[in-house]
Design an enzyme around this catalytic site. Structure first.
Site, PDB file in Angstrom:
ATOM      1  N   HIS A  50      25.226   7.955 -16.845  1.00  0.00           N
ATOM      2  CA  HIS A  50      24.843   6.946 -17.841  1.00  0.00           C
ATOM      3  C   HIS A  50      23.370   6.564 -17.720  1.00  0.00           C
ATOM      4  CE1 HIS A  50      26.111   3.470 -20.489  1.00  0.00           C
ATOM      5  NE2 HIS A  50      24.952   3.029 -20.040  1.00  0.00           N
ATOM      6  N   GLU A 106      25.329   7.442 -29.852  1.00  0.00           N
ATOM      7  CA  GLU A 106      25.824   6.059 -29.880  1.00  0.00           C
ATOM      8  C   GLU A 106      26.084   5.564 -31.303  1.00  0.00           C
ATOM      9  OE1 GLU A 106      24.473   2.406 -27.306  1.00  0.00           O
ATOM     10  OE2 GLU A 106      23.172   2.521 -29.053  1.00  0.00           O
ATOM     11  N   HIS A 147      30.143   0.771 -23.490  1.00  0.00           N
ATOM     12  CA  HIS A 147      29.862  -0.396 -22.645  1.00  0.00           C
ATOM     13  C   HIS A 147      31.011  -1.384 -22.866  1.00  0.00           C
ATOM     14  CE1 HIS A 147      25.641   1.035 -23.457  1.00  0.00           C
ATOM     15  NE2 HIS A 147      25.495   0.739 -22.190  1.00  0.00           N
ATOM     16  N   GLU A 205      30.790  -6.315 -19.856  1.00  0.00           N
ATOM     17  CA  GLU A 205      29.597  -6.244 -19.005  1.00  0.00           C
ATOM     18  C   GLU A 205      29.172  -7.620 -18.489  1.00  0.00           C
ATOM     19  OE1 GLU A 205      26.296  -4.522 -21.067  1.00  0.00           O
ATOM     20  OE2 GLU A 205      25.002  -4.508 -19.288  1.00  0.00           O
TER      21      GLU A 205
END
Ligand code: MCF
Ligand code: FE
Length: 406
Positions: A62, A142, A207, A210
């Site tokens: 990542h 993404e 993600h 987080e």
């Protein structure tokens, strides 16, 4: 054919002596040096030198190359502070990040032994650099966008980027998909992208959980994310819930990044559904996000990788820096056991997660190697992982598919 003859080798999760490796682009044979010399006569034997350790090439799952210009621009210390600073400075940061800068970032990774990395690509601008770099690249296109008014345009742009990465397979690119996060991707777009991933058998990453603010937003619809959404999107309600977001990925094993705010319940679900975790300890520390419950992760047999994240939330892309920090952050764990676990988190575990033919020294695997040299003779084989992490910044040599890069 060539033979690598190290002092020590990381094999089957342990360190051994008197084992050499014969290889072309793939590993052909693993045995003691005398036997290999007998089997393959007149081949070059590369003596790795005193106190050398042969590892499979490291895998950093990542990284955000497009944000490599950041040093003192983004604000660290608290996730929302960071997020606002990304929004304020994104264009300027991206403009300052040219191919030469991203190439240097790839070279920095090479010097710490990274032979494969996962590039989270927000805009597709690093594709050319990723095609040229000697490393293998899992190219995570993404998807981001929560506003229904723009979703078609964003989704079409995403498809164009996916297509471009599919056309780059012969240059070492593994096309893949990243959903930015549960708070930033509309479920309608997310479901469509998941169908694309499934149809093309692409790796998926997201993600997730987080920051404490993210958890509060999904649990209570309150906190700093409420202010954020009011300000930028004129909305006051989350688009999904923690459980619902997780359920979208039920039949597609996904590499979830961070999970610093995950509770046992979510980790159990992740384990049950065969998902995995990218653990970025320095990024989490720098953005004030807390730390992953590594004890639970192990208890639940969840595969995880240690990864650097981008220079947008870190100070280097050196995997040894990351492993060192992981040792310091997880200060309740047994030091020797943790060090060995961390080595597996950048080799065998990510290889398993993404079905890569590397990450392990085994016949038939790609000849991706990172060779380091300890300053002195290690007191015991079992402590080599720790000594490596404590004393290494750069590898001595590096091979990718049998070709010597360093
Ligand atoms: O992993 C870190 C922190 N969490 C989320 N996103 C990012 C990270 N580093 C870079 N990003 C990128 C992300 O890919 O920031 C952008 C996205 O494109 C903006 S987030 C509103
Ligand atoms: Fe990230």
């Amino acid at each position: 054919m060539r033979i690598l003859n190290p002092n020590y080798i990381y094999i089957n999760g342990d360190f051994k002596e008197n084992i050499a490796v014969a290889f072309n682009s793939k590993i052909e044979s693993i045995d003691n040096i005398e036997k290999l010399k007998e089997k393959y006569q007149d081949v070059e034997v590369i003596d790795c030198g005193k106190n050398s350790v042969l590892y499979p090439g490291f895998i950093n799952t990542h990284v955000h190359l497009e944000f490599s210009a950041n040093r003192t621009t983004l604000k660290y210390g608290n996730f929302m502070r960071w997020l606002y600073s990304v929004i304020d400075n994104r264009d300027e940061l991206l403009n300052r990040c040219d191919n030469a800068m991203m190439q240097r970032a790839c070279e920095d990774m090479l010097s710490s032994g990274i032979t494969t990395f996962g590039a989270i690509s927000s805009f597709g601008t690093e594709l050319e650099v990723c095609e040229k770099t000697p490393q293998k690249v899992i190219f995570f296109n993404e998807l981001i966008g929560s506003n229904m008014a723009y979703i078609d345009a964003l989704y079409n742009d995403f498809l164009v980027r996916v297509k471009a990465s599919k056309e780059a397979i012969e240059n070492g690119i593994i096309p893949a998909i990243a959903m930015h996060s549960p708070y930033s991707v509309h479920p309608v777009a997310l479901k469509r992208a998941l169908e694309v991933a499934k149809a093309n058998n692409m790796p998926i990453s997201a993600h997730f959980l987080e920051s404490p603010e993210e958890r509060e937003w999904f649990e209570d619809g309150s906190g700093e994310f409420l202010e954020f959404f009011k300000k930028y999107f004129n909305t006051t309600q989350p688009m999904t819930t923690i459980d619902e977001f997780l359920s979208y990925f039920d039949n597609t094993p996904t590499h979830f990044t961070h999970l610093t705010q995950a509770k046992e319940k979510e980790l159990k679900y992740i384990s049950k559904n065969g998902h995995s975790i990218a653990h970025c300890p320095r990024s989490n520390r720098f953005l004030g996000c807390g730390k992953l419950d590594l004890e639970k992760v192990q208890e639940l047999d969840i595969l995880f990788s240690v990864a650097t994240d981008g220079l947008s939330s870190n100070s280097s892309l050196n995997i040894f820096d990351e492993l060192y920090s992981a040792i310091m952050i997880h200060n309740g764990e047994d030091l020797i056991k943790l060090s060995k676990l961390l080595i597996s988190s950048v080799t065998t575990q990510p290889a398993k997660i993404f079905n890569l033919n590397s990450g392990e020294i085994e016949e038939g695997r790609d000849a991706d190697f990172a060779i380091i040299k300890l300053a002195d003779t290690p007191s015991s084989l079992n402590d080599i992982a720790l000594y490596t992490i404590l004393h290494t910044k750069k590898v001595n040599s590096l091979f990718i598919s049998g070709e010597q890069i360093i």
